[in-house]
Scaffold this motif. Structure first.
Motif, PDB file in Angstrom:
ATOM      1  N   UNK A  11      -8.813  -4.527  -1.379  1.00 39.59           N
ATOM      2  CA  UNK A  11      -7.662  -4.646  -2.289  1.00 39.59           C
ATOM      3  C   UNK A  11      -6.356  -4.163  -1.662  1.00 39.59           C
ATOM      4  N   UNK A  12      -6.424  -3.436  -0.561  1.00 38.36           N
ATOM      5  CA  UNK A  12      -5.242  -2.738  -0.051  1.00 38.36           C
ATOM      6  C   UNK A  12      -4.044  -3.662   0.164  1.00 38.36           C
ATOM      7  N   UNK A  13      -4.194  -4.839   0.786  1.00 42.23           N
ATOM      8  CA  UNK A  13      -3.010  -5.703   0.929  1.00 42.23           C
ATOM      9  C   UNK A  13      -2.384  -6.068  -0.419  1.00 42.23           C
ATOM     10  N   UNK A  14      -3.214  -6.346  -1.431  1.00 39.33           N
ATOM     11  CA  UNK A  14      -2.678  -6.673  -2.753  1.00 39.33           C
ATOM     12  C   UNK A  14      -2.020  -5.457  -3.408  1.00 39.33           C
ATOM     13  N   UNK A  15      -2.614  -4.276  -3.221  1.00 38.65           N
ATOM     14  CA  UNK A  15      -2.038  -3.061  -3.790  1.00 38.65           C
ATOM     15  C   UNK A  15      -0.653  -2.797  -3.210  1.00 38.65           C
ATOM     16  N   UNK A  16      -0.544  -2.930  -1.899  1.00 39.51           N
ATOM     17  CA  UNK A  16       0.751  -2.687  -1.252  1.00 39.51           C
ATOM     18  C   UNK A  16       1.789  -3.719  -1.692  1.00 39.51           C
ATOM     19  N   UNK A  17       1.371  -4.954  -1.791  1.00 40.42           N
ATOM     20  CA  UNK A  17       2.288  -6.008  -2.219  1.00 40.42           C
ATOM     21  C   UNK A  17       2.749  -5.782  -3.654  1.00 40.42           C
ATOM     22  N   UNK A  18       1.827  -5.382  -4.527  1.00 40.69           N
ATOM     23  CA  UNK A  18       2.157  -5.107  -5.920  1.00 40.69           C
ATOM     24  C   UNK A  18       3.134  -3.944  -6.017  1.00 40.69           C
ATOM     25  N   UNK A  19       2.886  -2.894  -5.251  1.00 35.32           N
ATOM     26  CA  UNK A  19       3.767  -1.722  -5.243  1.00 35.32           C
ATOM     27  C   UNK A  19       5.190  -2.127  -4.854  1.00 35.32           C
ATOM     28  N   UNK A  20       5.305  -2.880  -3.765  1.00 39.51           N
ATOM     29  CA  UNK A  20       6.635  -3.269  -3.296  1.00 39.51           C
ATOM     30  C   UNK A  20       7.348  -4.159  -4.311  1.00 39.51           C
ATOM     31  N   UNK A  21       6.607  -5.058  -4.960  1.00 38.92           N
ATOM     32  CA  UNK A  21       7.201  -5.924  -5.980  1.00 38.92           C
ATOM     33  C   UNK A  21       7.766  -5.119  -7.137  1.00 38.92           C
ATOM     34  N   UNK A  22       7.019  -4.100  -7.570  1.00 35.73           N
ATOM     35  CA  UNK A  22       7.383  -3.373  -8.786  1.00 35.73           C
ATOM     36  C   UNK A  22       8.385  -2.248  -8.553  1.00 35.73           C
TER      37      UNK A  22
END
Length: 292
Positions: A11-22
């Motif tokens: 999940x880490x790539x998605x977690x990082x992407x979500x963090x940056x988006x929000x």
């Protein structure tokens, strides 16, 4: 199909992407958080057929209560939902799941800092209460006098910072951070062109955590020094770190500088009803850094 579960390495790539988006934080900050300060067994996600739509990190922490001493609590951090999935109740579902998760871990409460003032009502609706007020004062450069009183400001280690911090807060209702989390704050400060500092004036030692929130705006996330030395501390910060506006936070239960005011900051959700009832009225407890 929607499921709520612990995060896994995939999940880490998605977690990082979500963090940056929000949140818009720099990649270096997000990378360091997952590499050094948060294990995946502390992260919960809403999974929609393999896509991570929401996340939250339930960091282990401790709260110091004046009579009970230190108790384990969760620090809820980085609650985020993909913008195109907001309004579907994912954050509420995730917070409900997190309640069970941290109670099974042995935590007596969860604390958090809403990302914006408007979110305080949202968290009230899911059982959180106002608790951690902060005292704030703002200065323009034109309002400063240049009188530092001989105060000296030097960078210090997270361990020394924490020692000074706990010395001032001992016996009060406050969040007690591990040296590891103070290190996380230091890294965040470095990325925002600040640091952790010791302040020395007339034999008195204090501490301050600083970062720039905009190019010309400086935030002292917490300033801990006796009230009669605060003006010297602020003048010294301004002398050492140039800005057009200075935002200074101090504990709400201390008398502050002229023009300071108290505002809501952090919130708490109790799982121990006896402790919750006993400390319900204490809205000026001190959270401090907040990692906001």
């Amino acid at each position: 199909m929607i499921t709520i579960r612990n995060a896994v390495s995939e999940d880490i790539p998605q977690l990082k992407d979500l963090w940056r988006k929000c949140f818009g934080d720099p990649s270096a900050y997000v990378d360091i958080f997952f590499q050094r300060f948060c294990s995946l067994d502390q992260v919960l996600v809403v999974d929609d057929d393999g896509e991570v739509d929401s996340m939250i990190a339930m960091l282990p922490g401790s709260l110091v209560l004046p009579e009970e001493g230190e108790i384990p609590v969760a620090y809820a951090y980085a609650l985020a939902t993909n913008p195109y999935m907001q309004g579907k109740g994912h954050a509420r579902q995730l917070l409900k799941y997190a309640d069970t998760f941290v109670q099974q871990r042995g935590d007596k409460a969860t604390v958090l800092v809403p990302a914006s003032p408007s979110l305080h009502r949202f968290f009230e609706a899911v059982g959180y209460e106002e608790c951690f007020a902060t005292r704030k004062v703002e200065f323009l450069t034109s309002a400063l006098t240049g009188n530092t009183g001989g105060c000296v400001m030097t960078p210090i280690s997270p361990q020394e910072y924490n020692q000074i911090r706990e010395g001032y807060l001992k016996g009060s209702y406050h969040m007690n951070y591990t040296d590891q989390l103070i290190t996380f704050q230091q890294i965040g400060s470095h990325l925002a062109y600040g640091d952790l500092y010791k302040l020395e004036v007339d034999g008195t030692v204090g501490c301050v955590a600083i970062e720039y929130v905009q190019k010309r705006r400086l935030l002292a996330k917490e300033l801990l020094i006796p009230v009669d030395k605060m003006s010297y501390a602020v003048e010294t910060i301004a002398k050492e770190m140039e800005a057009s506006r200075y935002h200074i936070r101090t504990p709400a239960f201390w008398e502050g500088l002229s023009g300071s005011y108290c505002q809501a900051f952090g919130m708490i959700k109790w799982y121990d009803n006896a402790l919750g009832s006993k400390y319900f009225s204490h809205q000026d407890a001190y959270l401090g850094l907040g990692f906001d």
